[in-house]
Write an enzyme that holds these catalytic residues in place. Sequence first.
Site, PDB file in Angstrom:
ATOM      1  N   SER A  19       0.871  -1.179   0.000  1.00 19.99           N
ATOM      2  CA  SER A  19       0.000   0.000   0.000  1.00 19.99           C
ATOM      3  C   SER A  19       0.905   1.224   0.000  1.00 19.99           C
ATOM      4  O   SER A  19       1.751   1.379   0.891  1.00 19.99           O
ATOM      5  CB  SER A  19      -0.909  -0.002   1.232  1.00 19.99           C
ATOM      6  OG  SER A  19      -1.701   1.166   1.268  1.00 19.99           O
ATOM      7  N   ASN A  48      -8.326   4.442   2.540  1.00 19.77           N
ATOM      8  CA  ASN A  48      -9.320   3.365   2.533  1.00 19.77           C
ATOM      9  C   ASN A  48      -8.656   1.991   2.418  1.00 19.77           C
ATOM     10  O   ASN A  48      -9.128   1.004   2.983  1.00 19.77           O
ATOM     11  CB  ASN A  48     -10.320   3.583   1.397  1.00 19.77           C
ATOM     12  CG  ASN A  48     -11.256   4.740   1.683  1.00 19.77           C
ATOM     13  OD1 ASN A  48     -11.518   5.057   2.856  1.00 19.77           O
ATOM     14  ND2 ASN A  48     -11.757   5.397   0.639  1.00 19.77           N
ATOM     15  N   GLU A  49      -7.562   1.896   1.650  1.00 17.01           N
ATOM     16  CA  GLU A  49      -6.761   0.657   1.632  1.00 17.01           C
ATOM     17  C   GLU A  49      -6.288   0.316   3.035  1.00 17.01           C
ATOM     18  O   GLU A  49      -6.340  -0.840   3.481  1.00 17.01           O
ATOM     19  CB  GLU A  49      -5.527   0.828   0.731  1.00 17.01           C
ATOM     20  CG  GLU A  49      -5.749   0.533  -0.721  1.00 17.01           C
ATOM     21  CD  GLU A  49      -4.456   0.623  -1.517  1.00 17.01           C
ATOM     22  OE1 GLU A  49      -4.504   0.310  -2.716  1.00 17.01           O
ATOM     23  OE2 GLU A  49      -3.420   0.993  -0.942  1.00 17.01           O
ATOM     24  N   LEU A  50      -5.800   1.351   3.712  1.00 10.48           N
ATOM     25  CA  LEU A  50      -5.277   1.146   5.063  1.00 10.48           C
ATOM     26  C   LEU A  50      -6.366   0.645   6.008  1.00 10.48           C
ATOM     27  O   LEU A  50      -6.108  -0.218   6.863  1.00 10.48           O
ATOM     28  CB  LEU A  50      -4.683   2.459   5.588  1.00 10.48           C
ATOM     29  CG  LEU A  50      -3.978   2.362   6.954  1.00 10.48           C
ATOM     30  CD1 LEU A  50      -2.730   1.487   6.830  1.00 10.48           C
ATOM     31  CD2 LEU A  50      -3.594   3.753   7.459  1.00 10.48           C
TER      32      LEU A  50
END
EC number: 3.2.2.6
Length: 1449
Positions: free
Chosen positions: A17, A84-86
């Site tokens: 990420s 949002n990935e996190l």
Amino acid sequence: MAASSSSGRRRYDVFPSFSGVDVRKTFLSHLIEALDGKSINTFIDHGIERSRTIAPELISAIREARISIVIFSKNYASSTWCLNELVEIHKCFNDLGQMVIPVFYDVDPSEVRKQTGEFGKVFEKTCEVSKDKQPGDQKQRWVQALTDIANIAGEDLLNGPNEAHMVEKISNDVSNKLITRSKCFDDFVGIEAHIEAIKSVLCLESKEARMVGIWGQSGIGKSTIGRALFSQLSIQFPLRAFLTYKSTSGSDVSGMKLSWEKELLSEILGQKDIKIEHFGVVEQRLKHKKVLILLDDVDNLEFLKTLVGKAEWFGSGSRIIVITQDRQFLKAHDIDLVYEVKLPSQGLALTMLCRSAFGKDSPPDDFKELAFEVAKLAGHLPLGLNVLGSSLRRRGKKEWMEMMPRLRNGLNGDIMKTLRVSYDRLHQKDQDMFLCIACLFNGFEVSYVKDLLEDNVGLTMLSEKSLIRITPDGHIEMHNLLEKLGREIDRAKSKGNPGKRQFLTNFEDIHEVVTEKTGTETLLGIRLPFEEYFSTRPLLIDKESFKGMRNLQYLKIGDWSDGGQPQSLVYLPLKLRLLDWDDCPLKSLPSTFKAEYLVNLIMKYSKLEKLWEGTLPLGSLKKMNLLCSKNLKEIPDLSNARNLEELDLEGCESLVTLPSSIQNAIKLRKLHCSGVILIDLKSLEGMCNLEYLSVDCSRVEGTQGIVYFPSKLRLLLWNNCPLKRLHSNFKVEYLVKLRMENSDLEKLWDGTQPLGRLKQMFLRGSKYLKEIPDLSLAINLEEVDICKCESLVTFPSSMQNAIKLIYLDISDCKKLESFPTDLNLESLEYLNLTGCPNLRNFPAIKMGCSDVDFPEGRNEIVVEDCFWNKNLPAGLDYLDCLMRCMPCEFRPEYLVFLNVRCYKHEKLWEGIQSLGSLEEMDLSESENLTEIPDLSKATNLKHLYLNNCKSLVTLPSTIGNLQKLVRLEMKECTGLEVLPTDVNLSSLETLDLSGCSSLRTFPLISKSIKWLYLENTAIEEILDLSKATKLESLILNNCKSLVTLPSTIGNLQNLRRLYMKRCTGLEVLPTDVNLSSLGILDLSGCSSLRTFPLISTNIVWLYLENTAIGEVPCCIEDFTRLRVLLMYCCQRLKNISPNIFRLRSLMFADFTDCRGVIKALSDATVVATMEDSVSCVPLSENIEYTCERFWGELYGDGDWDLGTEYFSFRNCFKLDRDARELILRSCFKPVALPGGEIPKYFTYRAYGDSLTVTLPRSSLSQSFLRFKACLVVDPLSEGKGFYRYLEVNFGFNGKQYQKSFLEDEELEFCKTDHLFFCSFKFESEMTFNDVEFKFCCSNRIKECGVRLMYVSQETEYNQQTTRSKKRMRMTSGTSEEYINLAGDQIVADTGLAALNMELSLGEGEASSSTSLEGEALSVDYMITKEQDEDIPFLDPVSDGTWRSFYSAE
């Protein structure tokens, strides 16, 4: 680091990420390249269009990755996509245990964690811009994810050396985290422990290149461990190779070396076409490379030198692993870091076997013993366990048992093939030594074998090659499979002729060679294992048995015969080095024997009168052991025995002197002469090297003038010494052990002697000894025993220097008055002062004593205060300590075990003591004790014993503090009236209140209780026990006031044993409960109990003797686990349900002396479908006799060896006819009931105790012959001998068989003639022949009879159809039916009516022999296969055993 990822399939190893603006073309590209170089599968987005919400394929990739790498950079928080990935990564971290590695790329971790600084400003701006486009709580999720992920330990570029270093470190970290064990090795038990141990030796974190060896015997699993290790380490080493050495032949050494280098480099570099034209290419190409090289099965030093000459040939962090069976190769190559693979433990070995044999970690219950034996036969060797387990896989128990003899006596071919390689690699001389140890000397001392084999190098070679092991105590240990290999190799050389072997170790082979005189020049050694010394067959040795064995060097045998052995031999092999012949019958050795090569002469318990005449060349002789050769009158001339080291003459009673030539044995170290009446000991004066001297005889003459003892004596054992004192020249400098018990010594020596080596001094029973010598220099003294030294008055103060003293026994020193003060005996573990009536002070000593026995016969002991200090040792036992009270300065804070049994005062101490260390307290037999001390601070107390404290009325409420108390015993506390209420001793498992005759109520003081003893108490009712759900045993014997049990007892589903013997007030038991675990119920002697107990249908042992029960109900058929039912002396019992015959598990049923029994309710269905499993065991009328016989331990689980089965109706004289017939038709196991006439359907009958029968041809077509026998026994008359059992003896076709049934002593309880029935079978030999029966018991057998039985192959329906079609004339009430008897037809037993069948043959008269001719006479009855399984086999007996007895009449 986060928790490990959950198991399951993963598409990706790594999900990154990141902010593409910051790192895509720089840091990320370098990291992906490094990960790819380690074969790590990394998700790459390939330009997925980014928006405010992350794409579904990204969510899927995150969830299917094993590790997420989050690269925090300056612009990471500017992207809602990244945030949002996190959040998704954070969710996988919490929910799936996904591993996460945070990377801080040019940002401060604390700014990310707290959202401050430049990173915080960017984050806040993103939140502000997107607040209308994201869910209301999205910012909080971002904050939580940032905080939690940034808190994980990761990598920080700002604090690292450079970007390249961080890339390498992250790639290595990921690689290590991804390592999992290969599934190929999942079935290898214990392999992980080996791998972890080897990893610690490899020290993978070290940067140095390192070489490590793996060493162990063949078949132990070295290669398997190596492959598993290689599999695990491979991902850390992109350059790696696993090579197995293959032996080559030929003279082109250079070509061979170049071939080895080419193979290694091809494997490491992945290039098949490498050309190598000179040596040293490995070093050139790999000098700066980090490599992993594993070389397996190395047996060539040049192989090592060529490929891995030095660790410096390879780059930093390289690891070279060499697997070999030969430790010497590792030493020669300077590999000092060696991991030895040892045999697995017994538990692991069993698991290995079970994995291979059963596919699981433990054997089925009925295979346990077999599995343990197979694992033992494999010697716990993994190869053997795997091979034997595979060969037994999917085989039944019968097949296992059939294969066991082969496994015990032979060696599996696959195992032999593998182990043979190690043998074949040995040099010829080492092969000879290997065979010699395998056949003769496995388990012997190294020094013993070295002397015999004259080889100091060979044993070392075999040890380094893992073919033998030298134990820490100096013994040779060869694995049992290698031992079998050696014996198989030797056996194969002889081609079936034992006389041509090198070694004989089997009784049958030795018997053949010695008896038939077939020994040859090849034979080197004969050794019969001790376990075969007592063979029933004699080893017949005559004068010339050894004449053909010219080269025999080792002879170790024993005398097994009852006589007939020669008293002399013509010949013994001249090359003998070992002559070991216990119980030798010879009077002397043959005159031709020269003993030139003899090393050890061991002839214990022989009949020798002398060894030989004259002087023999004994230069090789080192040991002569003639122990207990009671006829030996003289020792031969030892002038030439200059190497003799040990001479054992103990118990040679006829020996009167030692030859003066013994002084020539200058190397003699040990001389045992105990029990020898020697004239003098002056011949010892030249024994300057003697270290061990044992004389042990009071009648040694000429001892008063002894002025010399060997100066190097280490052990002097001279019990019954007649000397008054040892000579002043006696040297004690080397003395370690002095034992002169029961001597006439008055003192040992004067002055101070150098006793620095002395460890033991035993002068017990030296009644004239007046003083102990000065022991001030005996600083290593450990044991002193001066018990029964009746003249001893004082004990030396010099004892204070004996700080290592462990054992001190001064008991029964009746004149001892004082003991030195201020002794510092901190090592003392045992002190005994009993029987010292004149001792006026107790020693004031500091000690670590665990066992103290105090003087008896005194009313008071004065104890110095310093004795009771904080060093009071754990485990101090004040047994029979007659103190009035404990000392006022008693400080027990370190006390672990306090035993003050028989305490004479009313209380132990005043107030509250600090008892935090106390674990066990015993105040039993303290009859005056009215209260126990406050135990509120004894929070670690586990065991409290207050047995027979008759003045104790109650317990203090502070007992509730004892939350670790496991056991509380208050047996025979007759004054105890109440127990404290409102307490719950949470750990209490055993509470014993038996014999507390004043106790009327029982409050439940623990919910954890398992064993509760309330027998012989005054309890009138049991209160609610529903909360005692862990209770396993409840004992209420002799609670005569108890009338019933509460229905809440049904909650006790763990209750296994319920004993209520002689509860004479008990009338009923609850009927609406089923105690599912109850296995033992004892209600014997409950004389008021009228109904059959129905509180559990799972009962196994049920005792109802001497109760008022009137009927065994029909629901008895529900007791499917019942094995024992005892109901003798139940005078009110009238009816027994026939359903009892349905119980296949029932083995014992006894209704003896139930004289009211009239009938067993007949039921035609029951009879027709009867599956005989009913049997019984005879018992006396005495209940206590039964208890002693059946219970073993009073409250055990009852898992006894039930032995003989038996169904008894002895002295049941009111049994009606139908009941008797039903009982007889239902059983094929022993049955007893009143009667004086054998039923007429027994076709073969005779008066007396024997008969002969000629079998019909039809019976001999059966695989097994089955008989039922009936005897009429007169219990009031004596038979022809004494027998423990009623025995059946059977002779057939020249062979004898035997079986014991009921115990004969039970017959004495019969009041009149009784009938005894039993069934048995044996294997038919398909030969028409007479059979003989003989029955034996201690009482007179009036009449005997037998009948044949047959097993039906038909179904139950077909049997019934067949029965209905047969025609016969039968008397049964008023009906008649006819059956034709023709040819080979067999009449099936059709129930009760068949009992009155009248054979058309007529009854005839009973005689001593019966021969019924004609096939029609085979008429008898059918039994089912299930019934046949319950019929026991007769046991074969040795030749002549019964025949000689039978003929003696």
